[in-house]
Design a protein around this motif. Structure first.
Motif, PDB file in Angstrom:
ATOM      1  N   MET A  78       0.237 -14.580   4.404  1.00  0.00           N
ATOM      2  CA  MET A  78       1.487 -14.049   3.858  1.00  0.00           C
ATOM      3  C   MET A  78       1.411 -12.562   3.513  1.00  0.00           C
ATOM      4  O   MET A  78       2.384 -11.833   3.722  1.00  0.00           O
ATOM      5  N   ALA A  79       0.320 -12.099   2.948  1.00  0.00           N
ATOM      6  CA  ALA A  79       0.245 -10.774   2.321  1.00  0.00           C
ATOM      7  C   ALA A  79       0.509  -9.624   3.296  1.00  0.00           C
ATOM      8  O   ALA A  79       1.591  -9.020   3.268  1.00  0.00           O
ATOM      9  N   ALA A  80      -0.453  -9.275   4.104  1.00  0.00           N
ATOM     10  CA  ALA A  80      -0.259  -8.162   5.039  1.00  0.00           C
ATOM     11  C   ALA A  80       0.875  -8.452   6.026  1.00  0.00           C
ATOM     12  O   ALA A  80       1.658  -7.545   6.320  1.00  0.00           O
ATOM     13  N   PRO A  81       1.022  -9.698   6.528  1.00  0.00           N
ATOM     14  CA  PRO A  81       2.163  -9.951   7.411  1.00  0.00           C
ATOM     15  C   PRO A  81       3.520  -9.694   6.735  1.00  0.00           C
ATOM     16  O   PRO A  81       4.466  -9.263   7.398  1.00  0.00           O
ATOM     17  N   MET A  82       3.627  -9.930   5.427  1.00  0.00           N
ATOM     18  CA  MET A  82       4.879  -9.646   4.720  1.00  0.00           C
ATOM     19  C   MET A  82       5.142  -8.144   4.691  1.00  0.00           C
ATOM     20  O   MET A  82       6.265  -7.688   4.939  1.00  0.00           O
TER      21      MET A  82
ATOM     22  N   ILE B  33      -2.292  -3.503   3.684  1.00  0.00           N
ATOM     23  CA  ILE B  33      -1.204  -3.379   2.706  1.00  0.00           C
ATOM     24  C   ILE B  33      -1.107  -1.931   2.228  1.00  0.00           C
ATOM     25  O   ILE B  33      -0.024  -1.341   2.195  1.00  0.00           O
ATOM     26  N   ASP B  34      -2.249  -1.355   1.869  1.00  0.00           N
ATOM     27  CA  ASP B  34      -2.256   0.037   1.397  1.00  0.00           C
ATOM     28  C   ASP B  34      -1.763   0.994   2.476  1.00  0.00           C
ATOM     29  O   ASP B  34      -1.013   1.930   2.194  1.00  0.00           O
ATOM     30  N   ALA B  35      -2.178   0.785   3.712  1.00  0.00           N
ATOM     31  CA  ALA B  35      -1.809   1.690   4.800  1.00  0.00           C
ATOM     32  C   ALA B  35      -0.316   1.615   5.135  1.00  0.00           C
ATOM     33  O   ALA B  35       0.296   2.638   5.464  1.00  0.00           O
ATOM     34  N   LEU B  36       0.257   0.424   5.059  1.00  0.00           N
ATOM     35  CA  LEU B  36       1.653   0.240   5.458  1.00  0.00           C
ATOM     36  C   LEU B  36       2.654   0.461   4.326  1.00  0.00           C
ATOM     37  O   LEU B  36       3.820   0.767   4.579  1.00  0.00           O
ATOM     38  N   TRP B  37       2.227   0.258   3.097  1.00  0.00           N
ATOM     39  CA  TRP B  37       3.148   0.239   1.959  1.00  0.00           C
ATOM     40  C   TRP B  37       4.040   1.482   1.903  1.00  0.00           C
ATOM     41  O   TRP B  37       5.252   1.369   1.701  1.00  0.00           O
ATOM     42  N   GLY B  38       3.478   2.637   2.065  1.00  0.00           N
ATOM     43  CA  GLY B  38       4.237   3.875   1.982  1.00  0.00           C
ATOM     44  C   GLY B  38       5.270   4.037   3.087  1.00  0.00           C
ATOM     45  O   GLY B  38       6.136   4.916   3.000  1.00  0.00           O
ATOM     46  N   GLN B  39       5.205   3.194   4.121  1.00  0.00           N
ATOM     47  CA  GLN B  39       6.176   3.255   5.211  1.00  0.00           C
ATOM     48  C   GLN B  39       7.439   2.443   4.920  1.00  0.00           C
ATOM     49  O   GLN B  39       8.380   2.460   5.705  1.00  0.00           O
ATOM     50  N   ILE B  40       7.445   1.724   3.788  1.00  0.00           N
ATOM     51  CA  ILE B  40       8.638   0.966   3.408  1.00  0.00           C
ATOM     52  C   ILE B  40       9.569   1.933   2.682  1.00  0.00           C
ATOM     53  O   ILE B  40       9.228   2.428   1.605  1.00  0.00           O
ATOM     54  N   PRO B  41      10.738   2.224   3.247  1.00  0.00           N
ATOM     55  CA  PRO B  41      11.666   3.115   2.550  1.00  0.00           C
ATOM     56  C   PRO B  41      12.069   2.499   1.202  1.00  0.00           C
ATOM     57  O   PRO B  41      12.314   1.284   1.131  1.00  0.00           O
TER      58      PRO B  41
ATOM     59  N   THR C 109       8.132  -3.177  10.086  1.00  0.00           N
ATOM     60  CA  THR C 109       8.469  -3.243  11.513  1.00  0.00           C
ATOM     61  C   THR C 109       9.665  -4.130  11.846  1.00  0.00           C
ATOM     62  O   THR C 109      10.243  -3.998  12.917  1.00  0.00           O
ATOM     63  N   GLY C 110       9.977  -5.067  10.951  1.00  0.00           N
ATOM     64  CA  GLY C 110      11.012  -6.048  11.249  1.00  0.00           C
ATOM     65  C   GLY C 110      10.512  -7.181  12.119  1.00  0.00           C
ATOM     66  O   GLY C 110      11.262  -8.084  12.475  1.00  0.00           O
ATOM     67  N   GLU C 111       9.212  -7.152  12.454  1.00  0.00           N
ATOM     68  CA  GLU C 111       8.608  -8.212  13.262  1.00  0.00           C
ATOM     69  C   GLU C 111       7.766  -9.088  12.339  1.00  0.00           C
ATOM     70  O   GLU C 111       6.910  -8.590  11.612  1.00  0.00           O
ATOM     71  N   TRP C 112       8.008 -10.398  12.386  1.00  0.00           N
ATOM     72  CA  TRP C 112       7.391 -11.321  11.436  1.00  0.00           C
ATOM     73  C   TRP C 112       6.432 -12.259  12.143  1.00  0.00           C
ATOM     74  O   TRP C 112       6.839 -13.139  12.894  1.00  0.00           O
TER      75      TRP C 112
ATOM     76  N   LEU D 267       8.374  -9.998  -1.762  1.00  0.00           N
ATOM     77  CA  LEU D 267       7.065  -9.441  -2.121  1.00  0.00           C
ATOM     78  C   LEU D 267       6.565 -10.041  -3.434  1.00  0.00           C
ATOM     79  O   LEU D 267       5.382 -10.396  -3.558  1.00  0.00           O
ATOM     80  N   LEU D 268       7.454 -10.180  -4.413  1.00  0.00           N
ATOM     81  CA  LEU D 268       7.049 -10.810  -5.680  1.00  0.00           C
ATOM     82  C   LEU D 268       6.631 -12.260  -5.466  1.00  0.00           C
ATOM     83  O   LEU D 268       5.733 -12.756  -6.153  1.00  0.00           O
TER      84      LEU D 268
END
Length: 169
Positions: free
Chosen positions: A69-73, A107-115, A79-82, A137-138
């Motif tokens: 669940m974590a990184a895939p979420m 998670i750390d690498a992608l997090w900042g890419q979430i507007p 990306t919008g791809e699940w 996410l919660l």
């Protein structure tokens, strides 16, 4: 700005936090992930995927669920791809910890890419869970805490003192 506008999620522009900034949420979750990693480490290798209480799943299986669940979420949030498939086969503890660390780094690498505004958007994760992104996410955080609690029960049943639940550094 009026009180109604200030309290409306639609009024959120990303420049001010409603209750918790995206970065604070990421830091909070990563604190939980560090603690869950220590729970995985505390399990004897031969009990990680075999020991369970009261018909519940083993902690190794629960840890794989958390990983699925974590990184895939977060990745899906960007990306919008699940990703809906994940290898949940038992594995040595060292491999599980390696996967945990890789997931944490992703998670750390992608997090900042979430507007920032995206956290308020309703989305459907994994083709079946529809809610505002922050709720999804919660849920990942809540699910991890719940399953870590099961791990604490298992460790105590094995005569092992689990790490203090409040130490997330």
């Amino acid at each position: 700005m009026s009180t109604a506008a200030a309290s409306s999620p639609a009024a959120y522009t990303g420049s001010a936090a409603i209750a918790l900034t995206p970065e604070a949420l990421r830091a909070h979750w990563q604190g939980h992930r560090r603690l869950t990693r220590r729970v995985i480490e505390a399990f004897p290798e031969d009990q990680l995927f075999t020991f369970a209480v009261g018909g519940m799943r083993s902690f190794g299986v629960l840890a794989l669920e958390m990983l699925s669940m974590a990184a895939p979420m977060v990745r899906g949030s960007v990306t919008g791809e699940w990703e809906t498939t994940f290898d949940r086969a038992p594995r040595p503890k060292a491999e599980l910890l390696k996967a945990w660390d890789e997931s944490t780094a992703e998670i750390d690498a992608l997090w900042g890419q979430i507007p920032p505004a995206r956290f308020q958007e309703t989305t459907t994760a994994f083709g079946q869970y529809t809610a505002p992104l922050y709720e999804l996410l919660l849920y990942c955080v809540d699910n991890e805490i719940h399953h870590r609690g099961q791990g604490y029960v298992y460790l105590r049943a094995l005569g092992i003192t689990p790490p203090p639940f409040f130490e997330r550094e």
